[in-house]
Design a protein around this motif. Structure first.
Motif, PDB file in Angstrom:
ATOM      1  N   GLY A  13       5.378  -2.856   8.707  1.00 26.15           N
ATOM      2  CA  GLY A  13       4.591  -1.868   9.426  1.00 26.15           C
ATOM      3  C   GLY A  13       4.193  -0.682   8.572  1.00 26.15           C
ATOM      4  O   GLY A  13       3.959   0.404   9.081  1.00 26.15           O
ATOM      5  N   GLN A  14       4.114  -0.893   7.263  1.00 27.48           N
ATOM      6  CA  GLN A  14       3.749   0.190   6.339  1.00 27.48           C
ATOM      7  C   GLN A  14       2.307  -0.007   5.893  1.00 27.48           C
ATOM      8  O   GLN A  14       1.955  -1.059   5.373  1.00 27.48           O
ATOM      9  CB  GLN A  14       4.665   0.198   5.125  1.00 27.48           C
ATOM     10  CG  GLN A  14       6.098   0.515   5.448  1.00 27.48           C
ATOM     11  CD  GLN A  14       6.960   0.544   4.197  1.00 27.48           C
ATOM     12  OE1 GLN A  14       6.463   0.532   3.085  1.00 27.48           O
ATOM     13  NE2 GLN A  14       8.260   0.584   4.392  1.00 27.48           N
ATOM     14  N   LYS A  15       1.515   0.988   6.089  1.00 28.49           N
ATOM     15  CA  LYS A  15       0.113   0.903   5.679  1.00 28.49           C
ATOM     16  C   LYS A  15      -0.206   1.809   4.497  1.00 28.49           C
ATOM     17  O   LYS A  15      -1.293   1.792   3.978  1.00 28.49           O
ATOM     18  CB  LYS A  15      -0.805   1.265   6.860  1.00 28.49           C
ATOM     19  CG  LYS A  15      -0.587   0.416   8.087  1.00 28.49           C
ATOM     20  CD  LYS A  15      -0.894  -1.026   7.816  1.00 28.49           C
ATOM     21  CE  LYS A  15      -0.672  -1.862   9.065  1.00 28.49           C
ATOM     22  NZ  LYS A  15      -0.468  -3.248   8.785  1.00 28.49           N
ATOM     23  N   GLY A  16       0.714   2.647   4.079  1.00 28.37           N
ATOM     24  CA  GLY A  16       0.453   3.577   2.986  1.00 28.37           C
ATOM     25  C   GLY A  16       1.699   3.821   2.167  1.00 28.37           C
ATOM     26  O   GLY A  16       2.624   3.019   2.163  1.00 28.37           O
ATOM     27  N   GLY A  17       1.724   4.938   1.491  1.00 27.44           N
ATOM     28  CA  GLY A  17       2.892   5.355   0.736  1.00 27.44           C
ATOM     29  C   GLY A  17       3.189   4.484  -0.464  1.00 27.44           C
ATOM     30  O   GLY A  17       2.296   4.036  -1.174  1.00 27.44           O
ATOM     31  N   ALA A  18       4.486   4.274  -0.673  1.00 26.88           N
ATOM     32  CA  ALA A  18       4.955   3.561  -1.860  1.00 26.88           C
ATOM     33  C   ALA A  18       4.412   2.141  -1.932  1.00 26.88           C
ATOM     34  O   ALA A  18       4.046   1.664  -3.005  1.00 26.88           O
ATOM     35  CB  ALA A  18       6.484   3.543  -1.888  1.00 26.88           C
ATOM     36  N   LEU A  19       4.316   1.463  -0.804  1.00 30.33           N
ATOM     37  CA  LEU A  19       3.848   0.077  -0.809  1.00 30.33           C
ATOM     38  C   LEU A  19       2.375  -0.006  -1.211  1.00 30.33           C
ATOM     39  O   LEU A  19       1.983  -0.844  -2.018  1.00 30.33           O
ATOM     40  CB  LEU A  19       4.078  -0.569   0.562  1.00 30.33           C
ATOM     41  CG  LEU A  19       3.920  -2.075   0.628  1.00 30.33           C
ATOM     42  CD1 LEU A  19       4.847  -2.771  -0.366  1.00 30.33           C
ATOM     43  CD2 LEU A  19       4.211  -2.572   2.035  1.00 30.33           C
ATOM     44  N   ARG A  20       1.567   0.879  -0.674  1.00 28.92           N
ATOM     45  CA  ARG A  20       0.141   0.901  -1.033  1.00 28.92           C
ATOM     46  C   ARG A  20      -0.027   1.232  -2.518  1.00 28.92           C
ATOM     47  O   ARG A  20      -0.801   0.581  -3.222  1.00 28.92           O
ATOM     48  CB  ARG A  20      -0.613   1.915  -0.192  1.00 28.92           C
ATOM     49  CG  ARG A  20      -2.090   2.061  -0.595  1.00 28.92           C
ATOM     50  CD  ARG A  20      -2.788   3.075   0.266  1.00 28.92           C
ATOM     51  NE  ARG A  20      -2.954   2.558   1.596  1.00 28.92           N
ATOM     52  CZ  ARG A  20      -4.097   2.082   2.087  1.00 28.92           C
ATOM     53  NH1 ARG A  20      -5.173   2.097   1.337  1.00 28.92           N
ATOM     54  NH2 ARG A  20      -4.161   1.619   3.304  1.00 28.92           N
ATOM     55  N   THR A  21       0.705   2.225  -2.992  1.00 27.30           N
ATOM     56  CA  THR A  21       0.609   2.605  -4.402  1.00 27.30           C
ATOM     57  C   THR A  21       1.112   1.474  -5.296  1.00 27.30           C
ATOM     58  O   THR A  21       0.525   1.200  -6.348  1.00 27.30           O
ATOM     59  CB  THR A  21       1.395   3.898  -4.665  1.00 27.30           C
ATOM     60  OG1 THR A  21       0.899   4.913  -3.786  1.00 27.30           O
ATOM     61  CG2 THR A  21       1.249   4.358  -6.100  1.00 27.30           C
ATOM     62  N   GLY A  22       2.183   0.802  -4.879  1.00 28.63           N
ATOM     63  CA  GLY A  22       2.682  -0.342  -5.636  1.00 28.63           C
ATOM     64  C   GLY A  22       1.629  -1.435  -5.763  1.00 28.63           C
ATOM     65  O   GLY A  22       1.429  -1.996  -6.844  1.00 28.63           O
ATOM     66  N   GLY A  23       0.938  -1.718  -4.676  1.00 33.75           N
ATOM     67  CA  GLY A  23      -0.133  -2.715  -4.713  1.00 33.75           C
ATOM     68  C   GLY A  23      -1.265  -2.299  -5.632  1.00 33.75           C
ATOM     69  O   GLY A  23      -1.793  -3.115  -6.396  1.00 33.75           O
ATOM     70  N   LYS A  24      -1.641  -1.026  -5.579  1.00 32.44           N
ATOM     71  CA  LYS A  24      -2.697  -0.536  -6.469  1.00 32.44           C
ATOM     72  C   LYS A  24      -2.297  -0.706  -7.931  1.00 32.44           C
ATOM     73  O   LYS A  24      -3.111  -1.095  -8.770  1.00 32.44           O
ATOM     74  CB  LYS A  24      -2.988   0.937  -6.194  1.00 32.44           C
ATOM     75  CG  LYS A  24      -3.787   1.184  -4.949  1.00 32.44           C
ATOM     76  CD  LYS A  24      -4.035   2.670  -4.761  1.00 32.44           C
ATOM     77  CE  LYS A  24      -4.772   2.910  -3.453  1.00 32.44           C
ATOM     78  NZ  LYS A  24      -5.004   4.344  -3.202  1.00 32.44           N
ATOM     79  N   LEU A  25      -1.039  -0.403  -8.231  1.00 31.44           N
ATOM     80  CA  LEU A  25      -0.578  -0.525  -9.613  1.00 31.44           C
ATOM     81  C   LEU A  25      -0.543  -1.981 -10.080  1.00 31.44           C
ATOM     82  O   LEU A  25      -0.858  -2.261 -11.246  1.00 31.44           O
ATOM     83  CB  LEU A  25       0.782   0.137  -9.780  1.00 31.44           C
ATOM     84  CG  LEU A  25       0.747   1.662  -9.758  1.00 31.44           C
ATOM     85  CD1 LEU A  25       2.154   2.238  -9.647  1.00 31.44           C
ATOM     86  CD2 LEU A  25       0.038   2.204 -10.991  1.00 31.44           C
TER      87      LEU A  25
END
Length: 126
Positions: A64-76
């Motif tokens: 249920g995470q749409k932002g934060g660390a998970l989003r940044t991890g995906g971008k990286l």
């Protein structure tokens, strides 16, 4: 986020298969063994991280995470594919040695991306 990273992952996986076939059939006689190994390393890491992007998309939905660390991890992970694998492809095809200096930047993106993905999973557990 899930749809975007799922799409990125699938497209990177598709491209890895195409580039792997290109290396096996079109480059084998044109590159030295070392440069063919360099190209194939790029393909291998592209596929690993394409699957990683798909995992990030699934984690986003499950956690249920749409932002934060998970989003940044995906971008990286996404940026890392371009820097790491892309630099290896261009290096092996062109022989421009200084491009090898870009490859570690992609590796750092991979490391940071996986670290943030792990952090997002750990935080969600609590």
């Amino acid at each position: 986020m899930m749809r975007k990273y799922m799409s990125y992952g699938a497209l990177h996986a598709l491209l890895a298969v195409v580039l792997g076939a290109f290396a096996a059939h079109g480059l084998k006689s044109r590159l030295t063994t070392h440069m063919l190994d360099v190209f194939e390393t790029g393909v291998r890491y592209q596929m690993y991280h394409a699957l990683g992007l798909i995992l990030v998309a699934i984690m986003s939905e499950k956690l249920g995470q749409k932002g934060g660390a998970l989003r940044t991890g995906g971008k990286l992970l996404h940026i890392g594919i371009f820097l790491f694998s892309g630099s290896l492809y261009v290096l092996s095809l062109s022989g421009i040695g200084w491009l090898g200096a870009i490859t570690p930047l992609g590796g750092l993106c991979f490391i940071a991306g996986w670290a943030l993905t792990a952090w997002a999973a750990w935080k969600a557990r609590n």
